[in-house]
Design a protein around this motif. Structure first.
Motif, mmCIF file in Angstrom:
data_model
loop_
_atom_site.group_PDB
_atom_site.id
_atom_site.type_symbol
_atom_site.label_atom_id
_atom_site.label_comp_id
_atom_site.label_asym_id
_atom_site.label_seq_id
_atom_site.Cartn_x
_atom_site.Cartn_y
_atom_site.Cartn_z
ATOM 1 N N VAL A 168 0.741 -0.963 0.104
ATOM 2 C CA VAL A 168 -0.104 -0.183 0.051
ATOM 3 C C VAL A 168 0.850 1.167 0.050
ATOM 4 N N ASP A 171 2.090 3.197 -2.904
ATOM 5 C CA ASP A 171 1.297 3.978 -3.795
ATOM 6 C C ASP A 171 0.720 5.088 -3.017
ATOM 7 N N GLN A 172 0.583 5.200 -1.921
ATOM 8 C CA GLN A 172 -0.066 6.376 -1.150
ATOM 9 C C GLN A 172 0.929 6.469 0.109
ATOM 10 N N TRP B 71 -9.556 -4.082 -7.011
ATOM 11 C CA TRP B 71 -9.544 -2.648 -6.218
ATOM 12 C C TRP B 71 -9.524 -1.587 -7.156
ATOM 13 N N CYS B 75 -12.629 1.493 -6.710
ATOM 14 C CA CYS B 75 -12.509 3.025 -6.903
ATOM 15 C C CYS B 75 -13.222 3.408 -7.853
ATOM 16 N N PHE B 88 -16.145 2.822 1.035
ATOM 17 C CA PHE B 88 -14.961 3.196 1.969
ATOM 18 C C PHE B 88 -15.418 4.107 3.231
ATOM 19 N N ARG B 94 -10.768 4.732 2.703
ATOM 20 C CA ARG B 94 -10.209 4.009 1.241
ATOM 21 C C ARG B 94 -8.812 3.689 1.570
ATOM 22 N N GLY B 95 -7.819 4.421 2.213
ATOM 23 C CA GLY B 95 -6.581 4.160 2.390
ATOM 24 C C GLY B 95 -6.397 2.693 3.397
ATOM 25 N N ARG B 98 -7.629 -0.526 1.740
ATOM 26 C CA ARG B 98 -6.669 -1.052 0.833
ATOM 27 C C ARG B 98 -5.586 -2.009 1.490
ATOM 28 N N ALA B 101 -7.383 -5.195 2.339
ATOM 29 C CA ALA B 101 -7.186 -6.144 1.134
ATOM 30 C C ALA B 101 -6.070 -6.685 1.051
ATOM 31 N N ALA B 102 -4.822 -5.715 0.956
ATOM 32 C CA ALA B 102 -3.504 -6.389 0.951
ATOM 33 C C ALA B 102 -3.390 -7.363 1.929
#
Lengths: 232, 232
Positions: A168, A171-172, B71, B75, B88, B94-95, B98, B101-102
């Motif tokens: 993650v 990318d952020q 993903w 989005c 989200f 949202r962050g 993610r 999910a990872a």
């Protein structure tokens, strides 16, 4: 309103509890860290927490409210200082941050502890040494020196468990997206625990988690970076 | 606007891709699942996805937009249908979603796959059998029958990796708090993958994760529970 944070303390007031750091970063996020009084608690001082009904740091006293447990402290601050920047970004974020904190508790900490635990003895007061050694050697089932001798072989397991954050943070900038949240502080607390006690190198320099840690060390005008510890 | 979801398909249209389920639940969350056209893709049909520039399901076609990767699909739906319920709960959520999910991708799926992968052969068309067996046996380094024989000894590792979800779901109904989010669907997709292919029992009945899975099976008027699969 006067705020006091009871936080774990080693030599010379060094603060290295990962949960203490969650609470401290949450206070900073709300703009309350600088003015909060800190009450240092050594391992042998736990009786001083009896007023809170339990024996673990951190404990936050905010006016008439006594709040123990870093998650409860974050929820208290979010509710009591709702006009300040949000720690969660809303109810869904609060739910998800709790899972991420639980991930750090159950999967990251157990892989980090054996890498750094033997170094804690260099950072605590003599009065705490016997308690610390016997409690940790019971927990791990071996001598601290043995745990330290095995750590090179365990660093890959620690890096591997960070895979979700690595994916993650490429990318952020933060787990919370564009800005840090309590989920960031939950993981960052693990690194501040390590930084406070151990020179052992945890992350490769090109690891996105390393870059994220650098950003958080610089947050709040560099408050975390000014804390005494090992440059990492 | 016409929406088509290209999703992995086994025998009789059975859909068991965990990532396909993330996309399907995201569509349902936005109230779009019932009207979306499904284009079933068998393992041997991957050439049909060439238009998307890659070979993996799910692919969403929404009017002129072609979106691959679950993903990216979430989005896209969040942005394109911003007036519908949020997946989200904001940018911070949202962050964090993610990262969750990872976590499922990197830590849950690898512990689930060996428990169920051998059962997939019973759910796919004959034309897909050779590809499936050879690709999975290469990945695992052993025969599917050997993987199946070892699974009883691996179920504890799967249950242990769910510890963060278990800790949270004892106190709140969904990962997203009071209502499900994409983070819930990311983990639920793993269970719908298992449910679609395998009778192997993954969770104890008193596990809070079991109760959460029941709630999600009943979501969207029971759409996930109506999907053919093994009662779990």
């Amino acid at each position: 309103m006067a705020i006091t944070l009871f936080d774990l303390s080693g030599k010379a007031g060094r603060r290295f509890s990962p949960f203490g750091w969650r609470a401290r970063m949450a206070l900073a996020h709300k703009g309350l860290e600088r003015d909060a009084r800190v009450e240092p608690i050594r391992f042998s001082d736990k009786a001083k927490l009896a007023f809170s009904g339990q024996q673990l740091v951190p404990v936050l006293v905010d006016g008439d409210d006594v709040v123990s447990d870093s998650w409860a402290i974050a929820c208290h601050l979010e509710a009591a200082y709702a006009d300040r920047p949000s720690l969660f970004g809303g109810d869904a974020g609060r739910g998800m941050a709790r899972l991420i904190a639980a991930w750090v508790d159950t999967q990251v900490h157990p892989r980090l502890a054996p890498l750094i635990v033997a170094d804690v003895v260099d950072q605590i007061e003599p009065i705490d040494l016997d308690y610390f050694r016997s409690s940790r050697e019971t927990r791990f089932g071996k001598r601290l020196e043995e745990i330290r001798a095995e750590r090179e072989g365990r660093v890959d397991a620690f890096r591997e468990v960070l895979a979700p954050a690595r994916r993650v943070l490429g990318d952020q900038p933060y787990i919370g997206g564009a800005a840090p949240t309590f989920a960031d502080y939950a993981l960052f607390g693990a690194f501040m625990w390590a930084r406070g006690v151990s020179p052992f190198r945890l992350l490769a320099g090109d690891d996105p988690v390393h870059g994220w840690r650098e950003r958080l060390l610089d947050s709040f005008d560099g408050m975390p970076r000014r804390e005494p510890g090992h440059p990492v």
